[in-house]
Design an enzyme around this catalytic site. Structure first.
Site, short mmCIF file in Angstrom:
data_model
loop_
_atom_site.label_atom_id
_atom_site.label_comp_id
_atom_site.label_asym_id
_atom_site.label_seq_id
_atom_site.Cartn_x
_atom_site.Cartn_y
_atom_site.Cartn_z
CB CYS A 218 -15.95 -38.84 -2.61
SG CYS A 218 -14.49 -38.69 -3.41
CG ASP B 167 -19.72 -39.59 -8.25
OD1 ASP B 167 -19.03 -38.77 -8.91
OD2 ASP B 167 -19.37 -40.72 -7.94
NE ARG C 153 -18.65 -37.67 -5.08
CZ ARG C 153 -19.26 -38.66 -4.71
NH1 ARG C 153 -20.73 -38.40 -4.24
NH2 ARG C 153 -18.91 -39.76 -4.70
P1 4NP Z 1 -15.70 -39.38 -6.83
O1 4NP Z 1 -16.04 -39.72 -8.25
O2 4NP Z 1 -16.13 -40.20 -5.81
O3 4NP Z 1 -16.03 -38.05 -6.63
O4 4NP Z 1 -14.11 -39.31 -6.97
C1 4NP Z 1 -15.76 -40.95 -8.74
C2 4NP Z 1 -14.70 -41.07 -9.40
C3 4NP Z 1 -14.43 -42.39 -9.88
C4 4NP Z 1 -15.39 -43.51 -9.74
C5 4NP Z 1 -16.64 -43.33 -9.41
C6 4NP Z 1 -16.99 -41.80 -8.68
N1 4NP Z 1 -15.20 -44.65 -10.57
O5 4NP Z 1 -16.11 -45.54 -10.53
O6 4NP Z 1 -13.96 -45.02 -10.96
#
Ligand code: 4NP
Length: 170
Positions: free
Chosen positions: A18, A138, A24
């Site tokens: 992800c 997300d 995710r």
């Molecule tokens: P993930 O969610 O891709 O599902 O882990 C996110 C976690 C952190 C960030 C973006 C998406 N971030 O911009 O820090």
């Protein structure tokens, strides 16, 4: 020459990708490991996860993702975020991405066109997904409900994925 015994014993390697590797893909990682273990396939597969962005490298899971998993009986404590890299291609047999933006970022890093064949949308294994509904949304910027929806998605996808992977067991 490849040692046939060693080759046969090598586990099939799946990685989940992800953006941040704190919401995710860690949820998908923990649940897939759980399902493979329950199916008696735990030692035939390795499951890892990573993010295309490196901001959270070394961090544990997002507390909301961890709480959602823990409440449902999974162990969220061992996760530490990693960054997807070009080496992830050689290190894996199947690369499952959570959304189209992850897909584009991962494909751009592929060392060869052949290596690109390892990449699939994670939800292409979700029995409830449609051709225009292939992303795991997300939950990072959303409410707690987003994490519950992701858990339901990864539970049914992990069940289907376990059956898909079974014939690939070494
Ligand atoms: P993930 O969610 O891709 O599902 O882990 C996110 C976690 C952190 C960030 C973006 C998406 N971030 O911009 O820090």
């Amino acid at each position: 020459m490849t040692d046939p015994v060693a080759a046969a014993a090598a586990p099939y390697r799946v990685t989940l990708v992800c953006l941040g590797n704190i919401c995710r893909s860690p949820m998908a990682h923990v649940v897939l490991e759980d399902r493979l273990e329950a199916a008696g396939l735990g030692d035939r597969f390795t499951v890892t996860s990573s993010g295309t962005g490196g901001w959270h490298t070394g961090d544990p899971m997002d507390p909301r993702a961890a709480a959602t998993l823990t409440e449902a009986g999974y162990d969220a404590s061992r996760h530490r975020a990693r960054k997807f890299s070009i080496d992830s291609y050689a290190e894996n047999d199947l690369i499952l991405v959570m959304d189209h933006s992850n897909e584009a970022d991962v494909l751009e890093l592929a060392p060869t066109v052949e290596e690109q064949q390892k990449v699939r949308m994670y939800r292409s294994f979700d029995p409830e997904a449609g051709p225009d509904d292939l992303e795991v949304p997300d939950p990072w910027f959303g409410d707690e409900g987003g994490f519950t929806r992701v858990l339901a998605m990864v539970e049914r996808t992990s069940d289907a994925l376990t059956e898909h992977l079974r014939p690939s067991a070494p």
